[in-house]
Scaffold this motif. Structure first.
Motif: not given
Length: 99
Positions: A14-16, A21-24, A34-36, A41-44
């Protein structure tokens, strides 16, 4: 028999989905995926800011160099993904898939 889905997986999905933008991604997503997504997300969010420098943890970086003392940017020549994985403590090995 279907694996029990943890509350952590549900919350991460839900957080992602909500913040990035992680609809899949869903609660049955593999840990490796999840890790990837989390690393990206951290890099973004942080762009080229080095987490070791940003959180005053330069002493635990395995590739810290003299030039690392200047500014907060990743300037050691490494890819941001590798820096963040090292900061988190993720080894560069494959995860077991839970089918």
């Amino acid at each position: 028999m279907k694996n029990k889905i943890s509350n952590l997986n549900k919350a991460l999905a839900v957080l992602l989905y909500d913040q990035y933008d992680c609809p899949e991604v869903d609660c049955e997503t593999y840990e490796e995926t999840f890790v990837e997504y989390i690393v990206h997300a951290l890099i973004e969010k942080n762009e080229d800011i080095c987490p070791f420098k940003n959180y005053s943890s330069e002493c635990i970086c395995k590739t810290s160099t003299e030039k690392c003392n200047e500014g907060l940017k990743i300037d050691c020549g490494r890819e941001a993904e590798g820096v963040w994985k090292e900061f988190i403590g993720i080894k560069e090995e494959k995860y077991e898939r839970r089918d």
